[in-house]
Write a protein that holds these residues in place. Sequence first.
Motif, short mmCIF file in Angstrom:
data_model
loop_
_atom_site.label_atom_id
_atom_site.label_comp_id
_atom_site.label_asym_id
_atom_site.label_seq_id
_atom_site.Cartn_x
_atom_site.Cartn_y
_atom_site.Cartn_z
N ALA A 3 -15.84 -3.07 2.51
CA ALA A 3 -15.61 -3.69 3.83
C ALA A 3 -14.22 -3.19 4.08
O ALA A 3 -13.36 -2.59 3.48
CB ALA A 3 -15.92 -5.20 3.70
N ASP A 4 -13.81 -3.34 5.31
CA ASP A 4 -12.54 -3.24 6.01
C ASP A 4 -11.47 -4.24 5.42
O ASP A 4 -10.31 -3.67 5.38
CB ASP A 4 -12.32 -3.24 7.51
N GLY A 5 -12.10 -5.34 5.22
CA GLY A 5 -11.05 -6.52 4.66
C GLY A 5 -11.97 -7.42 4.23
O GLY A 5 -13.24 -7.50 4.45
N ALA A 16 -1.76 -15.93 1.70
CA ALA A 16 -1.40 -14.51 1.97
C ALA A 16 -2.64 -13.61 2.72
O ALA A 16 -3.41 -13.61 2.57
CB ALA A 16 -1.31 -13.96 0.68
N LEU A 17 -1.64 -12.68 3.44
CA LEU A 17 -2.44 -11.66 4.08
C LEU A 17 -1.63 -10.39 3.51
O LEU A 17 -0.52 -10.06 3.48
CB LEU A 17 -2.13 -11.62 5.46
N VAL A 18 -2.71 -9.58 2.53
CA VAL A 18 -2.02 -8.32 1.91
C VAL A 18 -2.73 -7.22 2.36
O VAL A 18 -3.90 -7.06 2.33
CB VAL A 18 -2.12 -8.64 0.49
N CYS A 19 -2.01 -6.08 2.71
CA CYS A 19 -2.57 -4.91 3.16
C CYS A 19 -2.24 -4.05 2.06
O CYS A 19 -1.20 -3.73 1.39
CB CYS A 19 -1.66 -4.20 4.51
N VAL A 20 -3.47 -3.52 1.59
CA VAL A 20 -3.58 -2.72 -0.02
C VAL A 20 -4.28 -1.43 0.50
O VAL A 20 -4.81 -1.08 1.68
CB VAL A 20 -4.22 -3.43 -1.05
N ASP A 21 -4.19 -0.47 -0.40
CA ASP A 21 -4.83 0.77 -0.23
C ASP A 21 -6.28 0.52 -0.05
O ASP A 21 -7.17 0.77 0.71
CB ASP A 21 -4.53 1.91 -1.25
N THR A 22 -6.83 0.09 -1.42
CA THR A 22 -8.36 -0.06 -1.53
C THR A 22 -8.50 -0.98 -2.84
O THR A 22 -7.49 -1.15 -3.48
CB THR A 22 -9.10 1.28 -1.52
N VAL A 60 -6.57 -6.51 3.72
CA VAL A 60 -7.04 -5.44 4.54
C VAL A 60 -6.82 -4.17 3.63
O VAL A 60 -5.75 -3.94 3.10
CB VAL A 60 -5.96 -5.39 5.73
N PHE A 61 -7.99 -3.33 3.87
CA PHE A 61 -8.05 -2.17 3.10
C PHE A 61 -7.71 -0.90 3.90
O PHE A 61 -8.62 -0.38 4.43
CB PHE A 61 -9.37 -1.87 2.42
N LEU A 62 -6.32 -0.40 3.90
CA LEU A 62 -6.05 0.80 4.70
C LEU A 62 -6.98 2.18 4.53
O LEU A 62 -6.94 2.61 5.38
CB LEU A 62 -4.45 0.83 4.63
N ARG A 63 -6.85 2.28 3.23
CA ARG A 63 -7.73 3.61 3.10
C ARG A 63 -8.98 3.75 3.69
O ARG A 63 -9.71 4.64 3.87
CB ARG A 63 -7.49 4.04 1.62
N ALA A 102 0.92 -1.32 0.00
CA ALA A 102 0.05 -0.08 0.08
C ALA A 102 0.94 1.34 0.08
O ALA A 102 2.13 1.22 0.37
CB ALA A 102 -0.85 -0.18 1.41
N THR A 103 0.23 2.18 -0.31
CA THR A 103 1.07 3.77 -0.17
C THR A 103 0.48 4.36 1.20
O THR A 103 1.35 5.08 1.73
CB THR A 103 0.49 4.64 -1.44
#
Length: 181
Positions: A83-85, A71-77, A99-102, A26-27
């Motif tokens: 949803a949150d993830g 995999a567990l990947v944290c991305v922006d969206t 997981v959607f950080l934005r 993610a950024t």
Amino acid sequence: MRGMPTSAPSLFSSTVVPAISCVYAATAPLPFSLRAFVRAAQRFIDEHLAPVWGVEARLRIRRKPRDGAWALVCVDTEDQASADGWHDLTERGMPRAKVFLRVLATETRDSFTKAEFPKAFTDAVSLTATHEIAEMLVDPAVTLCVQRPGFGLYGLEVADPCEEDGFRIDGLKMTDFVYPA
């Protein structure tokens, strides 16, 4: 047999301990050290989830998901991310959680004061990530369900009934989950 590819269904065997690649792609900033999260989440699996659900996994920090690894990947969206993830299967049939950080940052900013935001965002990200890990480990193929006569069929999502609840390991908030009973 050595050298033969392992099919996805055999990777869901209770005798296989999956490796889960934990990837930050993610950024948006991750509100904690990925290394600290992986240590706490591994304790969550080993000390809390495994004794109840009989599941195991080994979390590993990676730059990108590995072939044959979960995999567990944290991305922006993503376009469909409301949803949150979530957790699903890749095109190759491997379990993957995102997981959607934005999305989490926006929800947290809208719900908490500026002073409360850093802690609330940290809690939201670690809670969502362990929520998706728990559900992915208990139902890796995303096929378990419960039928309630007269009401329909429901996916067995072990963290959904108590998704706002959690407890701390090493200062990070881990998801609560239901028991098989």
